[in-house]
Design a protein around this motif. Structure first.
Motif, short mmCIF file in Angstrom:
data_model
loop_
_atom_site.label_atom_id
_atom_site.label_comp_id
_atom_site.label_asym_id
_atom_site.label_seq_id
_atom_site.Cartn_x
_atom_site.Cartn_y
_atom_site.Cartn_z
N ASP A 1 -7.16 -0.34 6.06
CA ASP A 1 -7.85 0.35 7.18
C ASP A 1 -9.20 1.00 6.78
OD1 ASP A 1 -7.52 3.15 6.49
OD2 ASP A 1 -5.86 3.44 7.89
N ASP A 2 -9.45 1.24 5.50
CA ASP A 2 -10.75 1.80 5.10
C ASP A 2 -11.89 0.89 5.59
OD1 ASP A 2 -9.44 3.78 3.72
OD2 ASP A 2 -9.84 2.97 1.72
N HIS B 1 -7.90 1.37 0.40
CA HIS B 1 -6.68 1.31 1.22
C HIS B 1 -6.84 0.33 2.39
CE1 HIS B 1 -7.16 5.73 0.02
NE2 HIS B 1 -6.18 5.27 -0.74
N HIS C 1 -10.97 6.86 -2.62
CA HIS C 1 -12.21 6.27 -2.11
C HIS C 1 -13.32 6.39 -3.14
CE1 HIS C 1 -10.88 7.27 2.31
NE2 HIS C 1 -10.14 6.33 1.75
ZN LIG Z 1 -8.59 5.36 2.74
#
Ligand SMILES: [Zn+2]
Length: 247
Positions: free
Chosen positions: A25-26, A23, A142
């Motif tokens: 921002d990960d 995603h 994730h």
């Molecule tokens: Zn994430």
């Protein structure tokens, strides 16, 4: 008698890096400091964002928001964050957020990117971690992103006759030298991010649609201190590092 083992030195910045995440921002939460440091040392870094984060998070996503409207906002935020870190290129694969599967289609896409960019190092998460502490279940996206990234590194990227259609595109096999796995319960490699912690924070704050008024400074500073503690570093990002033998 116990013999003291020497503290291993921090690895030098890889020449080319592929940073793979589920995603927007990960990357900034987990490895932003390391990438900022490496970029300033001359690494060419490519970020791969498998989804565009169109599911957002309930806390700050307005009720009227749709997936279609949120995706371009989050992609723009990810581009801004990469600019702050010094990441030279970003690829969005636009798989659907929240329902990522460990598919062959995804593995082929990541294999294609590894062969196209030919990185020395791949940065990704740890697919084996199901639980963090007693209050956070690792997001399935994730785990899938990390799992498929590792499968793409080995054996897919370096084996000529896996995905032979990539050869038709002119993409020859590529051997990745090292994998830096963040979020591991058995870290063995510690990157000192004291000098770039402010850059990590600035990059993270670019993800405005997910932050609201929340200031991540305290949490990120605490994480960096905790991750540095085993090496007595004030601020670090910790990795399990695999240095891959040629098959
Ligand atoms: Zn994430």
């Amino acid at each position: 008698m116990t013999r003291r083992r020497p503290v291993p030195e921090e690895p030098t910045a890889p020449r080319g890096v592929l940073s793979i995440h589920a995603h927007p921002d990960d990357q900034e939460f987990t490895v932003g400091g390391t990438l900022a440091k490496w970029a300033r040392a001359g690494s060419a870094i490519v970020t791969v964002c498998i989804t565009s984060g169109s599911a957002g998070s309930n806390q700050y996503t307005p009720l009227g928001m749709t997936r279609e409207a949120l995706a371009p906002i989050r992609e723009a935020e990810q581009r801004s964050a990469c600019r702050v870190l010094g990441v030279s290129e970003i690829v969005f694969l636009r798989f659907e957020d929240g329902v990522l599967e460990p598919s062959i289609a995804l593995r082929r896409e990541l294999t294609r990117l590894i062969r196209r960019f030919g990185p020395d190092a791949v940065v990704c998460g740890d697919p084996t971690v199901r639980f963090y502490g007693s209050s956070y279940l690792n997001h399935p996206d994730h785990r899938v992103a990390a799992d498929v990234a590792l499968d793409a590194v080995f054996p897919s990227a370096e084996t000529r006759l896996i995905f032979p259609e990539l050869l038709d595109e002119g993409l020859e096999p590529h051997h990745v030298t090292a994998v830096f796995i963040h979020g591991s319960e058995r870290p063995d490699t510690f990157i000192d991010i004291s000098e770039v912690l402010s850059i990590k924070l600035a990059a993270l704050k670019e993800h405005r649609s997910q932050m609201g008024e929340w200031d991540p400074t305290e949490m990120i500073t605490d994480w960096a201190r905790e991750q540095g503690a085993p090496r007595r570093l004030a601020s670090a990002e910790a990795f399990r590092r695999m240095v891959l033998a040629r098959a």
